[in-house]
Enzyme design. Structure first.
Site, PDB file in Angstrom:
ATOM      1  N   ASP A 147     -11.877 -10.420  -1.389  1.00 23.80           N
ATOM      2  CA  ASP A 147     -13.154 -10.646  -0.710  1.00 23.80           C
ATOM      3  C   ASP A 147     -14.195  -9.720  -1.326  1.00 23.80           C
ATOM      4  OD1 ASP A 147     -12.295  -8.281   0.592  1.00 23.80           O
ATOM      5  OD2 ASP A 147     -11.929  -9.278   2.509  1.00 23.80           O
ATOM      6  N   HIS A 150     -10.077  -6.063  -2.554  1.00 23.92           N
ATOM      7  CA  HIS A 150     -11.168  -5.973  -1.573  1.00 23.92           C
ATOM      8  C   HIS A 150     -12.332  -5.287  -2.293  1.00 23.92           C
ATOM      9  CE1 HIS A 150      -8.798  -7.428   1.743  1.00 23.92           C
ATOM     10  NE2 HIS A 150      -7.832  -6.569   1.441  1.00 23.92           N
ATOM     11  N   GLU A 194      -5.781 -10.649  -1.814  1.00 22.54           N
ATOM     12  CA  GLU A 194      -6.637 -10.498  -0.626  1.00 22.54           C
ATOM     13  C   GLU A 194      -8.112 -10.436  -1.003  1.00 22.54           C
ATOM     14  OE1 GLU A 194      -5.302  -7.306   1.910  1.00 22.54           O
ATOM     15  OE2 GLU A 194      -3.194  -7.735   1.517  1.00 22.54           O
ATOM     16  N   GLU A 213       0.805  -1.223   0.000  1.00 24.28           N
ATOM     17  CA  GLU A 213       0.000   0.000   0.000  1.00 24.28           C
ATOM     18  C   GLU A 213       0.839   1.275   0.000  1.00 24.28           C
ATOM     19  OE1 GLU A 213      -2.744  -0.460   3.293  1.00 24.28           O
ATOM     20  OE2 GLU A 213      -3.707  -2.185   2.366  1.00 24.28           O
ATOM     21  N   ASN A 262       2.350  -4.790  -3.323  1.00 25.18           N
ATOM     22  CA  ASN A 262       0.952  -5.174  -3.108  1.00 25.18           C
ATOM     23  C   ASN A 262       0.127  -3.931  -2.813  1.00 25.18           C
ATOM     24  OD1 ASN A 262      -0.953  -7.372  -2.698  1.00 25.18           O
ATOM     25  ND2 ASN A 262      -0.914  -6.872  -0.512  1.00 25.18           N
TER      26      ASN A 262
HETATM   27  C1  XIL Z   1      -6.022  -7.026   8.087  1.00 24.41           C
HETATM   28  C2  XIL Z   1      -6.175  -8.265   8.934  1.00 24.41           C
HETATM   29  O1  XIL Z   1      -6.951  -9.219   8.239  1.00 24.41           O
HETATM   30  C3  XIL Z   1      -6.832  -7.899  10.248  1.00 24.41           C
HETATM   31  O2  XIL Z   1      -6.895  -9.032  11.091  1.00 24.41           O
HETATM   32  C4  XIL Z   1      -6.029  -6.791  10.930  1.00 24.41           C
HETATM   33  O3  XIL Z   1      -6.695  -6.371  12.102  1.00 24.41           O
HETATM   34  C5  XIL Z   1      -5.886  -5.605   9.989  1.00 24.41           C
HETATM   35  O4  XIL Z   1      -5.300  -6.039   8.796  1.00 24.41           O
HETATM   36  N1  XIL Z   1      -4.977  -4.943   3.530  1.00 24.41           N
HETATM   37  C6  XIL Z   1      -3.899  -5.682   3.934  1.00 24.41           C
HETATM   38  C7  XIL Z   1      -4.045  -6.660   5.048  1.00 24.41           C
HETATM   39  O5  XIL Z   1      -2.857  -5.645   3.279  1.00 24.41           O
HETATM   40  O6  XIL Z   1      -2.862  -6.782   5.763  1.00 24.41           O
HETATM   41  C8  XIL Z   1      -5.148  -6.279   5.982  1.00 24.41           C
HETATM   42  O7  XIL Z   1      -5.327  -7.350   6.912  1.00 24.41           O
HETATM   43  C9  XIL Z   1      -6.418  -6.020   5.200  1.00 24.41           C
HETATM   44  C10 XIL Z   1      -6.230  -4.869   4.239  1.00 24.41           C
END
Ligand code: XIL
Length: 986
Positions: free
Chosen positions: A578, A547, A576, A469, A512
């Site tokens: 979802d 996401h 990641e 990020e 990422n």
């Molecule tokens: C999230 C985890 O899933 C949570 O358990 C934690 O509290 C916060 O981070 N982007 C990312 C991940 O790169 O590391 C994050 O993971 C979600 C958003």
């Protein structure tokens, strides 16, 4: 606030009074075997039993290893070696020991016996095992042992029928058979005791016959010192990590307590909570939030709980929302809830995709059914938190790898590819990293951290998210203003990649980020990767977090992103994934509607269609969690029920799973579309009317995709299909079916229809009968894509114009404004009369100007909430995307009559928060707002259409009593841009 305070006070108090909680009688978990082998040279807790007896570790004989315990000096049968036994009430143990007589002793019978004193009873002696023993060989004595009554002074000892015989004892094992985490816990107070319940602070607990839920007694709780003071039960050892438990207790107000309806609003509310401590740090969780307990009634507090952490303290307690009133408690029960087994008759996801199928996981997910689900369906894992900086190097140079090691070992056990997430990030990074750091120090810290992690897992973690990020498309250079960037510029990225590559040259190194499917972020990341590669930074891949939500963005934009990066020659992974069921960050469903869960299945299908098509560029797709119950979206951005993943809370396959594994099993999709009133000319040209709204996407199959819209008119329904299909064939056709009646238009035309070629395919316009059940199917030879759903009529989308001029921003209505047409707010979303405004707009450069002349004779800013003050809100979406939920350049710009500015947008409003300037002036009977909204993300040009609306909030005192908009009648303009009107730039 109150919760926090209460937690702090409770923490402070329970530190002062640790004995109260820790000494309560429920036992520690006894899951591990107790072994006594005397190899450490100590007697390991064994002591002489009887006067003159001595026990000593010796190497004269040993069953295993080099040492045993020698017992001498006995003068009675019952003399021997004895242990304060760690036996737990209700748990069955297998007990075994090896015995051999000292050289020269005659054969004798040796017995293992337990002595204990039951509460209020006589001391008992229970034989566990016995056998004939000689000095010639070791004999194994074994038996089982269980006691069920509360007892004290529980001793295990070895005795002999030869009163003076000397013997060796070795390798004693006490193996608990019953698992205390599977045993129910109950309390009914019928025996007249408090049954292991104890006060959290200074409350008084007593079994009483004053009231009872079942039987004759309950526990009376009086003299509480605080709302959180009351009865607690130590359940340490009784809850297995990752297991679910049902808890239930009955409560009733004590005599003389009213339920608080007239005095204090919540004095009669009781809830069930749990306190857990890990390494001394307490956390408090509500199992049942405070619930009304009407005077004179027994109320059941029941809920489920899953322990997710290792704990050294665990206590269940009843507390009130407020007040210290007395109450009764009865019939407590805690029971393990056996999980639904995972499905074993469905295909493994990893067998259905041409890339690594990954899941994020955290440590508790490796246990039980979650572990089974992971092992069955996934070929890759990403530790969700355990490799982040706060977990791995909480203090400089002090590394902690316990959880990470476990997860890596889990992955290896199951032959999974492991992604390391993440080495440098602005979040979940301890403060010390940046403290007092100049560039050199920070880069040294980074180098040490990266080298330590990557070296530790060299050859085991195949892929690292080296930086996470780092892009911010709203910055001129596209780089996030993190402390990393502020202190080192781009050098932290260069250093992290260089060092990671040195530490493990075989590891694939990734950058990422999220929102990479949105064009501006995509381009900012693209430019950065291109630049780093050109410099020779060893960057091997791009990770797209993905996401997403149920509406946004379309699968096609994900495909555009993958195709864009394919041109850079980097490996890509989805890291990641979802799909939240929410499009905003405030809504919350008590249960998620089935229709959304089905829709989500289709959304996953479309995404995996993209991933499969793009498999040449994509080596792995990872979902952020294996099942809905463990998703981070249950607590981010707010705590709410979400269901973003492939398996539900009981780990059963959702439509989303079938969307990936076998779309033929998806439930039918029912889409929804509004057909606003509107007129179009049937000529195959794209009228401005169609541009007021975006086309509803019909996702790509093969090389065909399409967009669809509808308008309602007196004569019927206009429909539009924008078809992307480059290969012209006589079989190309679109069929519109309305309430069962089909109308087919070929690429060459059809009745009451017009067709025209477009650069990527063709456009069809047709007039069809009105109806709600609509199917649009586009065919290209054997390939068909379709949209099936409900179309409902809606009011026309309003359109106005901004003239091309710039005003002086001073709250004075200068002549420039006369060039712009005037619109009025007239769509009431609260009340039916009140303050209204006439509004004009101008534009110049990249700025939109809005003048609102508000009629509102009484002005108030009394409410602390900006939307409840007399104010004007301007809604602007530079791309007129009409998205449910805001995308990052959509803004809600609010100006109070006195000139206070507030801006709303996506969760952090980062893309819009600095866009607004305004000057206000009160005027006779109201006020004037002159606002300038900068739109840096859009290139404004004549003819461009912007999503646009205006709302006037009318305050009376501290409340909003009316609100009116120009176009949006939903009252949801602050959450949803899809019903805003349209502004055209002249
Ligand atoms: C999230 C985890 O899933 C949570 O358990 C934690 O509290 C916060 O981070 N982007 C990312 C991940 O790169 O590391 C994050 O993971 C979600 C958003």
């Amino acid at each position: 606030m109150r919760t926090l305070l209460r937690a702090l006070v409770a923490a402070a108090l329970s530190c002062l009074l640790p004995v109260l909680s820790l000494s309560t009688a429920l036992p520690a978990r006894a899951a591990a075997d107790h072994v006594y082998d005397f190899e450490d040279g100590t007697t390991q807790g064994w002591s002489p039993r009887g006067d003159g007896v001595s026990v000593a570790v010796t190497t004269e004989a040993a069953h295993g290893g080099a040492a045993s315990l020698l017992v001498t000096g006995r003068t009675a049968n019952w003399h021997g070696a004895s242990l304060a036994a760690p036996f737990v009430k209700g748990v069955t143990y297998r007990v075994s020991a090896h015995v051999r007589l000292a050289a020269g002793q005659p054969a004798a019978t040796i017995a293992l016996t337990v002595q204990r004193t039951p509460a209020g009873g006589e001391t008992t002696y229970e034989r566990v095992a016995a056998g004939t023993v000689t000095d010639g060989a070791w004999v194994r004595l074994a038996g089982t042992y269980l006691f069920t009554a509360d007892s004290t002074d529980v001793q295990l000892y070895a005795e002999s029928d030869d009163p003076t015989g000397r013997y060796h004892l070795d390798d004693v094992v006490l193996a608990p058979q019953g698992d205390p985490t599977r045993e129910p816990v109950a309390a009914d107070f019928e025996d007249g005791t408090t049954q292991d319940w104890s006060p959290r602070a200074s409350a008084t607990l007593a079994a009483t016959t004053e009231a009872a839920h079942g039987g004759a007694r309950s526990l009376a709780v009086t003299g509480r010192s605080a709302s959180w003071d009351g009865p607690a039960l130590n359940v340490l050892g009784r809850l297995g990590k990752g297991d679910q438990y049902q808890l239930s207790v009955w409560v009733r107000l004590g005599a003389g307590t009213d339920s608080g309806t007239d005095s204090g609003t919540d004095s009669g509310r009781l809830g069930l909570s749990i306190e857990r401590r890990t390494a001394g740090t307490p956390s408090y969780e509500q199992i049942v939030p405070p619930t009304d307990v009407p005077a004179g009634e027994w109320v059941r507090l029941a809920g489920t709980y899953t322990l997710s952490r290792d704990v050294d303290f665990l206590s269940v307690y009843v507390e009130s929302e407020a007040g210290t009133f007395p109450f009764h408690l009865d019939d407590f029960a805690l029971a393990y809830v056996a999980p639904k087994p995972i499905q074993t008759d469905i295909p493994a996801l990893k067998d259905r995709v041409p890339f690594t199928m990954g899941s994020a996981l955290t440590r508790p997910d490796t246990f039980g059914v979650h572990g089974e689900l992971l092992a069955r369906h996934f070929s890759g894992i990403t530790p969700g938190n355990e490799l982040k900086w706060d977990a791995t190097e909480p203090r400089e140079g002090e590394y902690a790898f316990g959880d990470a090691d476990d997860l890596v070992a889990f992955g290896e056990r199951h032959g999974m590819t492991i992604r390391g997430h993440t080495l440098a990030w602005h979040s979940q990074t301890p403060a010390w990293v940046f403290e007092g750091a100049d560039k050199r120090t920070l880069l040294t810290r980074l180098e040490n951290h990266v080298r330590t992690l990557v070296t530790r897992y060299k050859g085991r973690i195949a892929v690292w998210d080296v930086v996470n990020e780092v892009v911010d498309e709203n910055q001129p250079d596209g780089l996030r203003r993190s402390p990393w960037y502020e202190i080192t510029g781009l050098d932290f990225i260069r250093t992290a990649f260089r060092v990671a590559h040195e530490a493990d040259p075989a590891a694939k190194l990734f950058i990422n980020d999220y929102n990479t499917e949105f064009p501006r972020k995509r381009e900012a990341l693209y430019a950065l990767v291109k630049r780093l590669k050109a410099e020779g930074v060893p960057i091997h891949g791009v990770g797209h977090q993905l996401h997403l939500n149920i509406e946004q963005p379309p699968a096609s934009s994900v495909e555009d992103t993958i195709e864009r990066f394919a041109g850079l020659g980097v490996e890509q992974q989805v890291t990641e994934l979802d799909v939240s069921v929410y499009t905003d960050f405030v809504s919350s469903y008590p249960t998620v509607p089935d229709e959304l869960i089905a829709e989500q299945g289709h959304r996953y299908k479309e995404l995996f269609d993209v991933f499969r098509r793009q498999a040449a560029h994509l080596t792995s797709v990872t979902v952020w969690g294996e099942s809905d119950d463990v998703s981070w979206l249950n607590t981010w951005p707010i705590t709410r029920l979400d269901a973003p993943l492939l398996f539900d809370r009981e780990l059963q396959a959702k439509p989303a799973y079938w969307g990936v594994a076998d779309p033929s099993k998806l439930p039918p999709r029912v889409r929804r579309l509004e057909a606003p009133a509107g007129e179009v000319v049937l000529d195959g040209k794209r009228d401005q009317q169609w541009d007021l709204l975006p086309d509803a996407p019909i996702a790509r199959v093969g090389e065909v995709s399409a967009g669809f819209q509808a308008r309602t008119t007196a004569a019927g329904m206009y429909v539009l299909a924008e078809v992307a299909d480059r290969s012209v064939s006589a079989a190309d056709r679109v069929t519109f079916t309305v309430n069962g009646v089909a109308r087919t238009v070929t690429r060459l035309g059809g009745p009451k229809a017009a067709v025209r070629p477009t650069p990527t395919g063709y456009r069809v316009e047709a007039l069809v009968p009105k109806g709600t059940d609509v199917d649009v199917t586009v065919r290209d030879g054997g390939t068909a894509v379709s949209w099936t759903g409900k179309v409902t009529p809606a009011p026309a989308v309003k359109l106005t114009t901004a003239a091309h001029r710039a005003p002086v921003l001073d709250g004075v209505v200068d002549p420039a404004w006369r060039a712009a047409p005037e619109i009025r707010t007239g769509t009431w979303i609260q009340g039916t009369s009140g303050a209204t405004a006439t509004v004009r707009s101008l534009w110049s450069g990249s700025t939109l100007y809005v003048l609102a002349q508000v009629t509102d004779p009484t002005l108030s800013e009394e409410s602390p909430n900006a939307w409840e003050q007399d104010s004007v809100e301007i809604f602007v979406d530079p791309g007129n995307g009409k998205t449910k939920g805001y995308t990052d350049d959509d803004g809600q710009y609010r100006i109070s009559f006195s000139g206070r500015l507030t801006v709303g947008g996506t969760f952090d409003a980062a893309g819009v928060k600095d866009n607004l300037k305004a000057v206000t002036r009160t005027a006779p009977g109201g006020y004037v707002v002159e606002a300038a909204v900068a739109l840096p993300t859009a290139t404004l040009k004549p003819g461009a259409l912007l999503g646009f609306d205006v709302q006037v909030n009318d305050a009376t005192g501290a409340a909003r009593t009316a609100a009116v908009t120009w176009n949006d009648a939903t009252g949801r303009s602050y959450l949803d841009t899809s019903h805003w009107g349209v502004l055209r730039l002249a």
